[in-house]
Design a protein around this motif. Sequence first.
Motif, PDB file in Angstrom:
ATOM      1  N   ASP A 168      -2.695  11.531   6.593  1.00 17.03           N
ATOM      2  CA  ASP A 168      -2.724  10.929   5.257  1.00 17.03           C
ATOM      3  C   ASP A 168      -1.949  11.819   4.295  1.00 17.03           C
ATOM      4  O   ASP A 168      -2.434  12.867   3.871  1.00 17.03           O
ATOM      5  CB  ASP A 168      -4.174  10.762   4.798  1.00 17.03           C
ATOM      6  N   ASP A 215       0.807  -1.216   0.000  1.00 16.30           N
ATOM      7  CA  ASP A 215       0.000   0.000   0.000  1.00 16.30           C
ATOM      8  C   ASP A 215       0.844   1.274   0.000  1.00 16.30           C
ATOM      9  O   ASP A 215       0.336   2.356   0.300  1.00 16.30           O
ATOM     10  CB  ASP A 215      -0.931   0.012   1.216  1.00 16.30           C
ATOM     11  N   GLU A 216       2.114   1.167  -0.353  1.00 17.96           N
ATOM     12  CA  GLU A 216       3.005   2.327  -0.270  1.00 17.96           C
ATOM     13  C   GLU A 216       3.728   2.544  -1.599  1.00 17.96           C
ATOM     14  O   GLU A 216       4.307   1.612  -2.164  1.00 17.96           O
ATOM     15  CB  GLU A 216       4.018   2.144   0.848  1.00 17.96           C
ATOM     16  N   CYS A 269       3.230   8.161  -0.914  1.00 19.69           N
ATOM     17  CA  CYS A 269       1.913   8.010  -0.299  1.00 19.69           C
ATOM     18  C   CYS A 269       1.601   6.554   0.020  1.00 19.69           C
ATOM     19  O   CYS A 269       2.269   5.626  -0.447  1.00 19.69           O
ATOM     20  CB  CYS A 269       0.828   8.560  -1.228  1.00 19.69           C
ATOM     21  N   ARG A 270       0.570   6.402   0.818  1.00 21.32           N
ATOM     22  CA  ARG A 270      -0.045   5.107   1.048  1.00 21.32           C
ATOM     23  C   ARG A 270      -1.453   5.131   0.448  1.00 21.32           C
ATOM     24  O   ARG A 270      -2.158   6.128   0.542  1.00 21.32           O
ATOM     25  CB  ARG A 270      -0.118   4.790   2.533  1.00 21.32           C
TER      26      ARG A 270
END
Length: 302
Positions: A134, A84-85, A117-118
Amino acid sequence: MKKLTILISIFFFILSSVSAQELRCNVTVSSQKIKGANKNLFRTMQSDLYEFMNNRKWTEHVYSYDEKIKCNILIRLDEQIAADEFRGSIQVQLTRPVYNSSYETTILNIKDNDFHCRYVEYQPLEFNETSNRDNLTNILAYYAYVILGFDYDTFSPMGGTQYFEKAQAIVNNSQNAAMKGWKAFESERNRYWLVENMLNNSYQDYRNCLYQYHRQGLDLMSERPDDGRSTIANALRDIQKVFRRRPNTYIVQAFFDAKADELVNIFSKSYPDERNRVMAILTEVDPANGNKYEKIAENEGF
């Protein structure tokens, strides 16, 4: 009859809500450098980012569809660090229609190499103006406000101040973020310095230039091309003032990244004395595009 009236009211309420958002932002996510990844993930990401930019209310103003601000965001993902990165770059381009013409002028065209970002597929994107939880939505919101600030500055003197201040608040809230792009010491050309320059009173001439160049220059050229061109030539003196105060200022280079080709087109049709004055400014403040500006000098003029 009463039901019909209610339905009509609901229809127009929905219609006004749809047209209320300010941005008409084209979002592209490119993942070509990431081999073997789930391409559907990036299609979903692109869709989610599009929804975030275009369906969120960024100001208190109401826009019709034709009034929406046209902009493009290109995210190139170079590396998938974890499931997720991601790391890569984000390029932001803002255009503006020129009065009484079909021409659209580029106001901003910048590339940010600190995109990190994730993102989790199907997880809602959440933005909180008072936190940095976020990084993805913080970056997007930051550039939404930067886009608004630049656009408003071209229509009224210092008109974008409140939006640059919102972008600066995001920067301030991100000072303890682990991801790069938010801090002064990390680079001379990053998110910190872009908004700092725009709110720094020492560089106010730059913002004066944005207004004169667009509202009093380009918008006049369809009716009085010589007057409009003369105003643009004078506006360039404001950029020169900023350059002489600090040659490496981020916003100076950002201006010419957006305007170099346009300036060639404008002043290739200029009178010799005006052309020479403009060339003297351009070769001083933007030597990197000197080859382009030689085309102005090559024109025989009038």
